[in-house]
Design a protein around this motif. Sequence first.
Motif, mmCIF file in Angstrom:
data_model
loop_
_atom_site.group_PDB
_atom_site.id
_atom_site.type_symbol
_atom_site.label_atom_id
_atom_site.label_comp_id
_atom_site.label_asym_id
_atom_site.label_seq_id
_atom_site.Cartn_x
_atom_site.Cartn_y
_atom_site.Cartn_z
ATOM 1 N N PHE A 63 9.427 -30.269 4.628
ATOM 2 C CA PHE A 63 8.317 -29.607 3.921
ATOM 3 C C PHE A 63 8.249 -28.179 4.459
ATOM 4 N N ALA A 64 9.170 -27.359 3.965
ATOM 5 C CA ALA A 64 9.255 -25.973 4.449
ATOM 6 C C ALA A 64 8.926 -25.039 3.294
ATOM 7 N N CYS A 65 7.966 -24.153 3.502
ATOM 8 C CA CYS A 65 7.539 -23.296 2.394
ATOM 9 C C CYS A 65 7.302 -21.860 2.872
ATOM 10 N N ALA A 66 7.157 -20.972 1.917
ATOM 11 C CA ALA A 66 6.979 -19.560 2.270
ATOM 12 C C ALA A 66 5.878 -18.940 1.419
ATOM 13 N N GLY A 67 5.127 -18.058 2.054
ATOM 14 C CA GLY A 67 4.224 -17.174 1.322
ATOM 15 C C GLY A 67 4.906 -15.824 1.267
ATOM 16 N N ILE A 68 4.973 -15.241 0.076
ATOM 17 C CA ILE A 68 5.545 -13.896 -0.046
ATOM 18 C C ILE A 68 4.342 -12.958 -0.138
ATOM 19 N N LEU A 69 3.955 -12.457 1.044
ATOM 20 C CA LEU A 69 2.674 -11.748 1.145
ATOM 21 C C LEU A 69 2.831 -10.234 0.993
ATOM 22 N N TYR A 70 1.942 -9.671 0.218
ATOM 23 C CA TYR A 70 1.842 -8.223 0.085
ATOM 24 C C TYR A 70 0.919 -7.705 1.199
ATOM 25 N N ASN A 71 0.789 -6.397 1.284
ATOM 26 C CA ASN A 71 -0.001 -5.806 2.381
ATOM 27 C C ASN A 71 -1.398 -6.433 2.435
ATOM 28 N N HIS A 72 -1.831 -6.748 3.645
ATOM 29 C CA HIS A 72 -3.180 -7.291 3.790
ATOM 30 C C HIS A 72 -3.787 -6.760 5.086
ATOM 31 N N GLU A 73 -5.032 -6.383 4.975
ATOM 32 C CA GLU A 73 -5.681 -5.540 5.991
ATOM 33 C C GLU A 73 -6.983 -6.174 6.471
ATOM 34 N N SER A 74 -7.477 -5.657 7.585
ATOM 35 C CA SER A 74 -8.740 -6.136 8.149
ATOM 36 C C SER A 74 -9.030 -5.304 9.394
ATOM 37 N N VAL A 77 -2.639 5.721 -0.813
ATOM 38 C CA VAL A 77 -3.149 6.045 0.520
ATOM 39 C C VAL A 77 -4.335 7.010 0.367
ATOM 40 N N ARG A 78 -4.237 7.898 -0.615
ATOM 41 C CA ARG A 78 -5.339 8.835 -0.878
ATOM 42 C C ARG A 78 -6.643 8.072 -1.199
ATOM 43 N N ASP A 79 -6.531 6.988 -1.964
ATOM 44 C CA ASP A 79 -7.721 6.169 -2.273
ATOM 45 C C ASP A 79 -8.338 5.614 -0.982
ATOM 46 N N VAL A 80 -7.459 5.165 -0.070
ATOM 47 C CA VAL A 80 -7.972 4.620 1.205
ATOM 48 C C VAL A 80 -8.709 5.719 1.973
ATOM 49 N N LEU A 81 -8.096 6.911 1.992
ATOM 50 C CA LEU A 81 -8.730 8.044 2.682
ATOM 51 C C LEU A 81 -10.116 8.330 2.104
ATOM 52 N N GLU A 82 -10.160 8.384 0.776
ATOM 53 C CA GLU A 82 -11.415 8.706 0.100
ATOM 54 C C GLU A 82 -12.505 7.697 0.463
ATOM 55 N N CYS A 83 -12.151 6.395 0.360
ATOM 56 C CA CYS A 83 -13.131 5.330 0.669
ATOM 57 C C CYS A 83 -13.572 5.410 2.126
ATOM 58 N N GLY A 104 -3.081 -3.813 13.019
ATOM 59 C CA GLY A 104 -2.532 -2.960 14.073
ATOM 60 C C GLY A 104 -2.738 -1.484 13.743
ATOM 61 N N PHE A 105 -2.868 -0.659 14.784
ATOM 62 C CA PHE A 105 -3.159 0.767 14.588
ATOM 63 C C PHE A 105 -1.995 1.541 13.974
ATOM 64 N N GLU A 106 -0.793 0.948 13.968
ATOM 65 C CA GLU A 106 0.363 1.652 13.421
ATOM 66 C C GLU A 106 0.390 1.609 11.895
ATOM 67 N N PHE A 107 -0.386 0.719 11.291
ATOM 68 C CA PHE A 107 -0.395 0.616 9.828
ATOM 69 C C PHE A 107 -1.416 1.588 9.246
ATOM 70 N N VAL A 108 -1.123 2.031 8.016
ATOM 71 C CA VAL A 108 -1.849 3.211 7.542
ATOM 72 C C VAL A 108 -3.352 2.996 7.368
ATOM 73 N N THR A 109 -3.765 1.807 6.940
ATOM 74 C CA THR A 109 -5.213 1.626 6.731
ATOM 75 C C THR A 109 -5.970 1.746 8.051
ATOM 76 N N ARG A 110 -5.442 1.072 9.073
ATOM 77 C CA ARG A 110 -6.132 1.095 10.376
ATOM 78 C C ARG A 110 -6.019 2.473 11.012
ATOM 79 N N LYS A 111 -4.866 3.118 10.766
ATOM 80 C CA LYS A 111 -4.715 4.473 11.292
ATOM 81 C C LYS A 111 -5.838 5.355 10.709
ATOM 82 N N ILE A 112 -6.104 5.174 9.430
ATOM 83 C CA ILE A 112 -7.144 5.980 8.780
ATOM 84 C C ILE A 112 -8.539 5.575 9.266
ATOM 85 N N THR A 113 -8.834 4.273 9.293
ATOM 86 C CA THR A 113 -10.212 3.889 9.643
ATOM 87 C C THR A 113 -10.528 4.207 11.110
#
Length: 325
Positions: free
Chosen positions: A172-183, A253-259, A187-196
């Motif tokens: 029973f081996a499965c995979a999630g093909i995940l797109y970017n997800h933030e919170s 990324v501009r949208d993230v900056l604006e928000c 990590g600080f190296e990713f753009v959303t956290r770098k901005i916030t």
Amino acid sequence: MPTALITGVTGQDGSYLAELLLARGYEVHAIVRREAIEDADRRLANISHLTKSLQLHVASIDNHLSVYKIIASVVPDECYHLAAASFVSYSFDDEASVLQSNFNATHFLLTSLKELAPHCRFYFAGSSEMFGHALGTPQDESTEFNPRSIYGISKLAAYHLVRNYRQNHGMFACAGILYNHESPRRGFEFVTRKITSAVARIHLGHATTIELGNVEARRDWGYAPDYVDAMHRIMRHDVPDDFVIATGTLHSVRDVLECAFAVVGLDYRSHLRFNPEYFRPDEAVTLCGNHAKAKRLLGWTPTRKLEDIVDEMVRKDIALLGAKE
Ligand code: G4F
């Protein structure tokens, strides 16, 4: 009580997953590196509130014998393999280590589970980077893979291994093909956290500018706790299968900056500097996922809009920095 084993528990996804599994009555084990234990304040920050509830095993998942011994002692019912070199580098300098650690660890886990706990369900953290220069948009489970980074190639190689253990060894081996997800735990190296985190510093008077690369780059950004919930749904599904987990909505990324700057009443244009060091040459194709299959079979849908995710991240970063002052 079901037993779960997590790799990558100290990261954003691992820490939310550990919370979710504990809340749902699991006995939760996790593999952590010795370096993490030795630098606990920093490296165990995401799970500091959970360490009494978790059973931590100190080992490197790059070592086959260590993985084998842990599987032999835990005999898990569910194994979530989230650990990976996860920053998307295009430099190709560290090709060998990314390939080896992302592929070998998956292999060590699967082969040990097959021998010692063949009933165990296995989740592999796949990535939208496996689609790379995607040959169609939005991407779903039938879209051809065409990775463009070593990270994407390593994930795709491991993904094929997972499918092989499902199809040829009956696991029973499965995979999630995940797109970017933030919170707030990103990590600080990713753009959303770098901005916030920069917004927090600017708001509290510790900085005046932020340096970024391509602010027109667009991503399909979701909320990490939603994506961790998807992982558990994938594992509890009737049959092992692979699922695209994405919002289907693109933002720049501009949208993230604006928000992010709007949360503290500032205009990002007064604080933004371009730094070519952060510019990625090969971003012609924008990845956007179609989660229709996850919605249909797992009842999964994203719950948060980007602006709400960014709002939570900025407020948490201000609180974090404020507490250190
Ligand atoms: O936040 P990022 O570094 O994430 P990226 O490369 O999309 O990778 C993340 O998502 C993937 C898909 O789920 C995962 F496979 C992977 O493990 C990771 O979680 O970059 C997002 C975008 C890029 O287009 C980048 O060019 O932001 C752009 N960007 C612009 N300036 C920047 C910067 N990214 C970073 N990290 N730093 C900048 O200064």
